[in-house]
Design an enzyme around this catalytic site. Sequence first.
Site, PDB file in Angstrom:
ATOM      1  N   GLU A 173       6.755   8.707  -0.660  1.00  0.00           N
ATOM      2  CA  GLU A 173       7.527   7.642  -0.084  1.00  0.00           C
ATOM      3  C   GLU A 173       7.638   7.798   1.264  1.00  0.00           C
ATOM      4  OE1 GLU A 173       9.422   3.966   0.298  1.00  0.00           O
ATOM      5  OE2 GLU A 173       7.909   4.735  -1.064  1.00  0.00           O
ATOM      6  N   HIS A 220       5.000  -7.210  -1.171  1.00  0.00           N
ATOM      7  CA  HIS A 220       4.478  -6.124  -0.476  1.00  0.00           C
ATOM      8  C   HIS A 220       3.058  -5.814  -0.733  1.00  0.00           C
ATOM      9  CE1 HIS A 220       5.448  -3.002   2.068  1.00  0.00           C
ATOM     10  NE2 HIS A 220       5.302  -1.957   1.434  1.00  0.00           N
ATOM     11  N   HIS A 270      -3.393 -12.002 -16.564  1.00  0.00           N
ATOM     12  CA  HIS A 270      -4.156 -11.110 -15.707  1.00  0.00           C
ATOM     13  C   HIS A 270      -5.466 -10.994 -16.172  1.00  0.00           C
ATOM     14  CE1 HIS A 270      -5.053  -7.975 -12.671  1.00  0.00           C
ATOM     15  NE2 HIS A 270      -4.990  -7.105 -13.526  1.00  0.00           N
TER      16      HIS A 270
END
Length: 341
Positions: free
Chosen positions: A79, A144, A259
């Site tokens: 991260e 994001h 999807h």
Amino acid sequence: MNSMISTRGIARLAWAAALFALVVIVFGAFVRLSNAGLSCPDWPTCYGKVTWPVHEHEVDAANAAFPDRPVESNKAWREQVHRFLAGGLILTTFALAIWSWRRRRDLHGLAAVPLAASVFILFQALLGMWTVTWKLKPIVVMGHLLGGMTTFALLAYSALRLTIPPIANLRFPAAEKDKLWRLTAVGIGLVAVQIALGGWTSSNYAALACGLDFPSCLGQWWPGNMDFHEAFVLWRGIGVNYEGGVLDGSARIAIQLVHRIGAVLVFGHVAFAVVQRAARHVETRPFAVAVGIALLLQVSLGIANVKLGLPLPIATAHNGVAAVLLLSLLALLVRVRTAAR
């Protein structure tokens, strides 16, 4: 001559920034898919450190400060390294924007694109912060991903415009070129929507909602227990920890099916409307091949994700190839542009 040299230098920096953005996208997918998105509970530090806790006394202090989130050093570095990479990309994008603005007369209006990227990337940084502080809220995680792809697309478009000339062959009919431009633009829009659906699928942990079953889902072509209403509620408030997902199986199945339907629509349009038409002309045939290869690879990776149970390397590659497909479509769009565009 000086103008040409300046433009060539900007093109190199634009390519460097675009490739840097691709690295950030792929590494960000690696972080998210390895469940390391909350491995640093604070932002922009990691357990109060610029790097991350490594030594025993640092880990003890971090665990005392954040008792609800014990240190996992094997995840925390992922991260924080992603944050370092994102910071480097911000600086690179700013450098490109400043240089482009100073040479805006040589770029004939193209300078607006790196400037837009530099503004957009600041909002992208905010989304990165909210991803952590709002505990993987799906709409933020999806945003994001879209923000990263948009930044990449703006940087890549700048590089492509400075590299690929428009078709000058008079034997290429203007009407045909205009139609191919419109079809490619629609393809880019469909790919963008499908990327958003992929982000929504991933952020809601719905990738394996159908188990390892493909092309059917849990032995059915259209499961009767799908909950589309709950599946696409975009805002559920702040304060909930979304790690692992909060939706039940019926909502996750609905997300996965949508999807898959989106993938069929994208494949149909790009393969039969864009690639087939671009392959007819020698001026656009290499671009058709590039788009076709990226499209087939992306579909294959999506199927492999389901059949193999979402292995991390394949799932990460699925994100990267989505960006490559977007890049190849942008290259074709630039190739068939007119002077007015």
